[in-house]
Scaffold this active site. Sequence first.
Site, PDB file in Angstrom:
ATOM      1  N   CYS A 185       1.080  -1.110   0.032  1.00  0.00           N
ATOM      2  CA  CYS A 185       0.042   0.079  -0.107  1.00  0.00           C
ATOM      3  C   CYS A 185       0.687   1.328   0.108  1.00  0.00           C
ATOM      4  CB  CYS A 185      -0.935  -0.001   1.496  1.00  0.00           C
ATOM      5  SG  CYS A 185      -1.753  -1.464   1.532  1.00  0.00           S
ATOM      6  N   ASP A 222      -3.079  -9.079   7.949  1.00  0.00           N
ATOM      7  CA  ASP A 222      -2.111  -8.717   8.698  1.00  0.00           C
ATOM      8  C   ASP A 222      -2.169  -7.128   9.407  1.00  0.00           C
ATOM      9  OD1 ASP A 222      -1.636  -7.660   6.288  1.00  0.00           O
ATOM     10  OD2 ASP A 222       0.564  -8.071   6.080  1.00  0.00           O
ATOM     11  N   ARG A 258      -4.674   1.544  -0.577  1.00  0.00           N
ATOM     12  CA  ARG A 258      -4.629   0.197  -0.417  1.00  0.00           C
ATOM     13  C   ARG A 258      -4.675  -0.851  -1.781  1.00  0.00           C
ATOM     14  NH1 ARG A 258      -8.807  -4.639   1.796  1.00  0.00           N
ATOM     15  NH2 ARG A 258      -7.233  -6.022   2.420  1.00  0.00           N
ATOM     16  N   ALA A 263      -4.977  -4.605  -2.213  1.00  0.00           N
ATOM     17  CA  ALA A 263      -5.358  -5.704  -1.432  1.00  0.00           C
ATOM     18  C   ALA A 263      -4.799  -6.842  -1.750  1.00  0.00           C
ATOM     19  CB  ALA A 263      -6.775  -5.802  -1.654  1.00  0.00           C
ATOM     20  N   GLY A 304       2.784  -3.138   3.811  1.00  0.00           N
ATOM     21  CA  GLY A 304       3.625  -4.259   3.585  1.00  0.00           C
ATOM     22  C   GLY A 304       3.242  -5.418   3.881  1.00  0.00           C
ATOM     23  N   GLU A 305       4.004  -6.528   4.146  1.00  0.00           N
ATOM     24  CA  GLU A 305       3.343  -8.050   4.610  1.00  0.00           C
ATOM     25  C   GLU A 305       4.113  -8.414   5.980  1.00  0.00           C
ATOM     26  OE1 GLU A 305       0.939  -9.034   3.002  1.00  0.00           O
ATOM     27  OE2 GLU A 305       1.091  -7.897   0.967  1.00  0.00           O
ATOM     28  N   SER A 312      11.456 -12.326  -5.942  1.00  0.00           N
ATOM     29  CA  SER A 312      12.751 -11.919  -6.575  1.00  0.00           C
ATOM     30  C   SER A 312      13.772 -12.271  -5.790  1.00  0.00           C
ATOM     31  CB  SER A 312      12.501 -10.350  -6.924  1.00  0.00           C
ATOM     32  OG  SER A 312      13.443  -9.779  -7.648  1.00  0.00           O
TER      33      SER A 312
END
Length: 606
Positions: free
Chosen positions: A2, A104, A50, A52, A80-81, A374
């Site tokens: 995001c 999350d 966002r 998603a 982020g994640e 990556s």
Amino acid sequence: MCGIAGWIDFDRDLTVAGETVRAMTDSLQRRGPDAQGVWLSANAALGHRRLAVIDIEGGGQPMVTGRRGQDGPVVLTYSGELYNYRELREELRSLGHRFGTDSDTEVALHAYLEWGAACPDRMTGMYAFAVWDSDREELLLVRDRLGVKPLYYHAYPGGLLFGSEPKAILANPLFRPRTSEQKLPLLFNPRLALPGETPFTDLRQVQPGHLVRMDRSGAHETPYWRLVSREHLDDQTTTVRTVRELLADVVSHQLVADVPLCALLSGGLDSTAISALAAAGRPGTLRTFSVDFQDAERDFRPTTLRPERDTPFALEAARHIGTDHTAVTLDPGGLPDVVPATLAARDLPSLGQFDASMYLLFQEIRKHSTVALSGEAADEVFGGYPWFFDQQTVWGDTFPWLGNAPRLTDCLAPDLRARIRPQDDEHDRYATLRARVPRLPGESGLQARMREVLFLSLQGPLLYLLDRKDRMSMALGLEVRVPFCDHTLLEYVWNVPWKMKIADGREKSLLRQAVGDLVPQSVLRRNKSAYPATFSPEHAAGVRAALDRLLADSSSPLTGMLDTGKVRALADSGTTMMTMADPLHFLLPLIEVDRWLRTYKVELTA
């Protein structure tokens, strides 16, 4: 993934600043095309765009909650994640927390409620987020340990602006785009940047592994994570097995997504290993992508850092793993047309063909996937670059990735060089970072020096790669994950002695041993080859024409600052440089810095 933005001010009422905050937030629309939100209060305003990826229906932001026994809200805007969000959610549930979504984001918010500013210690992932705690009247800015996700801020007396990219801060009239002559070495070579430094005056990034607290006393930046050197006790066999187990676990966690996922597959060791682990860890056939240029077979010229083309190796790796592979072939003639979009993605000087080709590659990938894996950082973590094996370069009293190569600041006018003293500036930066190396007591000689070399590579050079990958991907709403940036993997490999990292005398031999059964023999034997460049004579002619126009343009912001004779001599020289495709690649920042100064109307001061 995001885009986040916000404004803290203790001397004005931000409830009437909605239009400005929305402009800051909407400037990040490309990072978050799926939804947007703004939260306003007297002293704090937070915005969010966002993309998603997890819990498509839930996870809207800014996310607001309360703390038991207190009146004011706690508000989060997050990008982020969190790869360990499921484990954290279970731990928080055991502590009495209740969740209304599967996102999350909500886990990050409750982690703050439970552990406050210590919450990043428990997080694994790539993230940049801001929490406004109303009762404490405090903003917390947090950036992940390796700096995969960007987070900029401008602090001023009584307030602070922040955003995922400079454009969010530039959208607020309080910030004026300025730079100075002293920043020219950094503009010409972004790898020189110290953590947190930007070319804009009074604009910083939150340093990787750091947090910033902003309250009525001002802004204060502190680390929550650092590399620690300790003795490595595992033997070679155990070390190889541990690296394989860690990498497999990292990739497994990074496969979690509620949207289509793919991998970048160049045919190098790093991307092939990631693709193989990803293909084995998910159902169905993994999609993979590589990039090349029309007429590459005709135009390609081997260099130290690009000894061969990727495409044959990528195709063989795809067959070996069994992926659905697409080799994206670009027309070099179209690259200049994309440079304005890459500049808009960066808000900083573009890297010309290298940004443009990556942007076009990601544009094609985004038609099929929202998330890509990556292989960035493997060379910095495991020791993959040619200069790691050149003893003269290793022992030189400067950055190993610069060595004795020409500096673009050599092309500055003599009087300007005398004022800003770029050689002294470079040495000061080198000495500053060298002093930060976490040393191992008793370590000496080559082992100690290679710890320094690897640490220096994990600074400006790695952040340079991560910034490019983030900007070019997020400009198209594509999230790129980088498993080799996992901090647990890095902490382990960091302490493996250099002689074990190169046990067979080759670059990244530890990684080769760990993933050798996953990749074809041709890839296993292949030397390091950098991201592809076009050697098209037509493209080179276009760059040369742009350079000549710049040198002849009296309206350029760089007028009077360049030694035009040196620039032309270099352009004509055909000089071979380890990290450069050709001399025009070396001179390209002159064109792009000029473009940036004009486009963003940046005031250049003495």
